[in-house]
Design a protein around this motif. Structure first.
Motif, PDB file in Angstrom:
ATOM      1  N   MET A   1      -7.280  64.189  68.312  1.00  0.00           N
ATOM      2  CA  MET A   1      -8.421  63.300  68.384  1.00  0.00           C
ATOM      3  C   MET A   1      -9.666  64.092  67.991  1.00  0.00           C
ATOM      4  O   MET A   1      -9.854  65.204  68.432  1.00  0.00           O
ATOM      5  CB  MET A   1      -8.555  62.726  69.789  1.00  0.00           C
ATOM      6  CG  MET A   1      -9.681  61.724  69.837  1.00  0.00           C
ATOM      7  SD  MET A   1     -10.001  60.964  71.404  1.00  0.00           S
ATOM      8  CE  MET A   1      -8.883  59.727  71.642  1.00  0.00           C
ATOM      9  N   PRO A   2     -10.531  63.493  67.177  1.00  0.00           N
ATOM     10  CA  PRO A   2     -11.738  64.204  66.737  1.00  0.00           C
ATOM     11  C   PRO A   2     -12.734  64.441  67.868  1.00  0.00           C
ATOM     12  O   PRO A   2     -12.760  63.727  68.856  1.00  0.00           O
ATOM     13  CB  PRO A   2     -12.354  63.259  65.712  1.00  0.00           C
ATOM     14  CG  PRO A   2     -11.333  62.251  65.398  1.00  0.00           C
ATOM     15  CD  PRO A   2     -10.380  62.209  66.531  1.00  0.00           C
ATOM     16  N   LEU A   3     -13.540  65.443  67.690  1.00  0.00           N
ATOM     17  CA  LEU A   3     -14.635  65.734  68.603  1.00  0.00           C
ATOM     18  C   LEU A   3     -15.820  64.882  68.179  1.00  0.00           C
ATOM     19  O   LEU A   3     -16.176  64.843  67.001  1.00  0.00           O
ATOM     20  CB  LEU A   3     -14.993  67.221  68.510  1.00  0.00           C
ATOM     21  CG  LEU A   3     -16.165  67.687  69.358  1.00  0.00           C
ATOM     22  CD1 LEU A   3     -15.830  67.546  70.837  1.00  0.00           C
ATOM     23  CD2 LEU A   3     -16.499  69.122  69.029  1.00  0.00           C
TER      24      LEU A   3
ATOM     25  N   SER B   1     -16.360  72.009  62.747  1.00  0.00           N
ATOM     26  CA  SER B   1     -15.655  71.720  61.503  1.00  0.00           C
ATOM     27  C   SER B   1     -15.813  70.242  61.166  1.00  0.00           C
ATOM     28  O   SER B   1     -15.552  69.374  61.995  1.00  0.00           O
ATOM     29  CB  SER B   1     -14.173  72.053  61.660  1.00  0.00           C
ATOM     30  OG  SER B   1     -13.440  71.518  60.579  1.00  0.00           O
ATOM     31  N   ILE B   2     -16.207  69.952  59.948  1.00  0.00           N
ATOM     32  CA  ILE B   2     -16.364  68.560  59.518  1.00  0.00           C
ATOM     33  C   ILE B   2     -15.022  67.822  59.520  1.00  0.00           C
ATOM     34  O   ILE B   2     -14.971  66.600  59.615  1.00  0.00           O
ATOM     35  CB  ILE B   2     -17.044  68.485  58.142  1.00  0.00           C
ATOM     36  CG1 ILE B   2     -17.512  67.074  57.852  1.00  0.00           C
ATOM     37  CG2 ILE B   2     -16.101  68.999  57.057  1.00  0.00           C
ATOM     38  CD1 ILE B   2     -18.406  66.935  56.664  1.00  0.00           C
ATOM     39  N   LEU B   3     -13.930  68.562  59.451  1.00  0.00           N
ATOM     40  CA  LEU B   3     -12.605  67.942  59.447  1.00  0.00           C
ATOM     41  C   LEU B   3     -12.252  67.289  60.777  1.00  0.00           C
ATOM     42  O   LEU B   3     -11.448  66.364  60.830  1.00  0.00           O
ATOM     43  CB  LEU B   3     -11.541  68.986  59.094  1.00  0.00           C
ATOM     44  CG  LEU B   3     -11.700  69.675  57.745  1.00  0.00           C
ATOM     45  CD1 LEU B   3     -10.667  70.778  57.605  1.00  0.00           C
ATOM     46  CD2 LEU B   3     -11.602  68.685  56.612  1.00  0.00           C
ATOM     47  N   PHE B   4     -12.842  67.772  61.855  1.00  0.00           N
ATOM     48  CA  PHE B   4     -12.463  67.281  63.182  1.00  0.00           C
ATOM     49  C   PHE B   4     -13.633  66.746  63.999  1.00  0.00           C
ATOM     50  O   PHE B   4     -13.565  66.698  65.218  1.00  0.00           O
ATOM     51  CB  PHE B   4     -11.754  68.395  63.956  1.00  0.00           C
ATOM     52  CG  PHE B   4     -10.451  68.794  63.328  1.00  0.00           C
ATOM     53  CD1 PHE B   4      -9.362  67.955  63.382  1.00  0.00           C
ATOM     54  CD2 PHE B   4     -10.340  69.992  62.655  1.00  0.00           C
ATOM     55  CE1 PHE B   4      -8.166  68.305  62.794  1.00  0.00           C
ATOM     56  CE2 PHE B   4      -9.145  70.357  62.058  1.00  0.00           C
ATOM     57  CZ  PHE B   4      -8.055  69.508  62.122  1.00  0.00           C
ATOM     58  N   THR B   5     -14.713  66.362  63.352  1.00  0.00           N
ATOM     59  CA  THR B   5     -15.836  65.762  64.067  1.00  0.00           C
ATOM     60  C   THR B   5     -16.196  64.422  63.429  1.00  0.00           C
ATOM     61  O   THR B   5     -15.908  64.178  62.263  1.00  0.00           O
ATOM     62  CB  THR B   5     -17.088  66.663  64.028  1.00  0.00           C
ATOM     63  OG1 THR B   5     -17.443  66.929  62.678  1.00  0.00           O
ATOM     64  CG2 THR B   5     -16.857  67.960  64.764  1.00  0.00           C
ATOM     65  N   LYS B   6     -16.809  63.580  64.218  1.00  0.00           N
ATOM     66  CA  LYS B   6     -17.340  62.326  63.684  1.00  0.00           C
ATOM     67  C   LYS B   6     -18.501  61.891  64.574  1.00  0.00           C
ATOM     68  O   LYS B   6     -18.613  62.324  65.723  1.00  0.00           O
ATOM     69  CB  LYS B   6     -16.262  61.255  63.588  1.00  0.00           C
ATOM     70  CG  LYS B   6     -15.723  60.704  64.884  1.00  0.00           C
ATOM     71  CD  LYS B   6     -14.668  59.656  64.573  1.00  0.00           C
ATOM     72  CE  LYS B   6     -14.209  58.911  65.791  1.00  0.00           C
ATOM     73  NZ  LYS B   6     -13.223  57.880  65.451  1.00  0.00           N
TER      74      LYS B   6
END
Length: 62
Positions: free
Chosen positions: A1-3, A16-21
């Motif tokens: 799940m994203p941060l 990391s832009i890959l795991f944040t929104k």
């Protein structure tokens, strides 16, 4: 799940832009898969990933 990133409290400098929104999408449940090659590749070829039927874990809205 994203941060989830709160723009009022987090600077986002070390994330990391890959795991944040953005926090405004907190209500969305998602799982992210990220594939990173071992070596730097200038021209990465597309590939297909067959994940099969998702009817038991997903539903259509709308």
């Amino acid at each position: 799940m994203p941060l989830h990133l709160d723009p009022y409290l987090d600077s986002g400098e070390n994330l990391s832009i890959l795991f944040t929104k953005p926090l405004r999408y907190f209500y969305q449940a998602e799982i992210r898969f990220v594939v990173v090659p071992k070596d730097d590749i200038r021209d990465l070829e597309p590939f297909k990933l067959n994940i099969g039927n998702l009817e038991d874990i997903a539903s259509s809205i709308g």
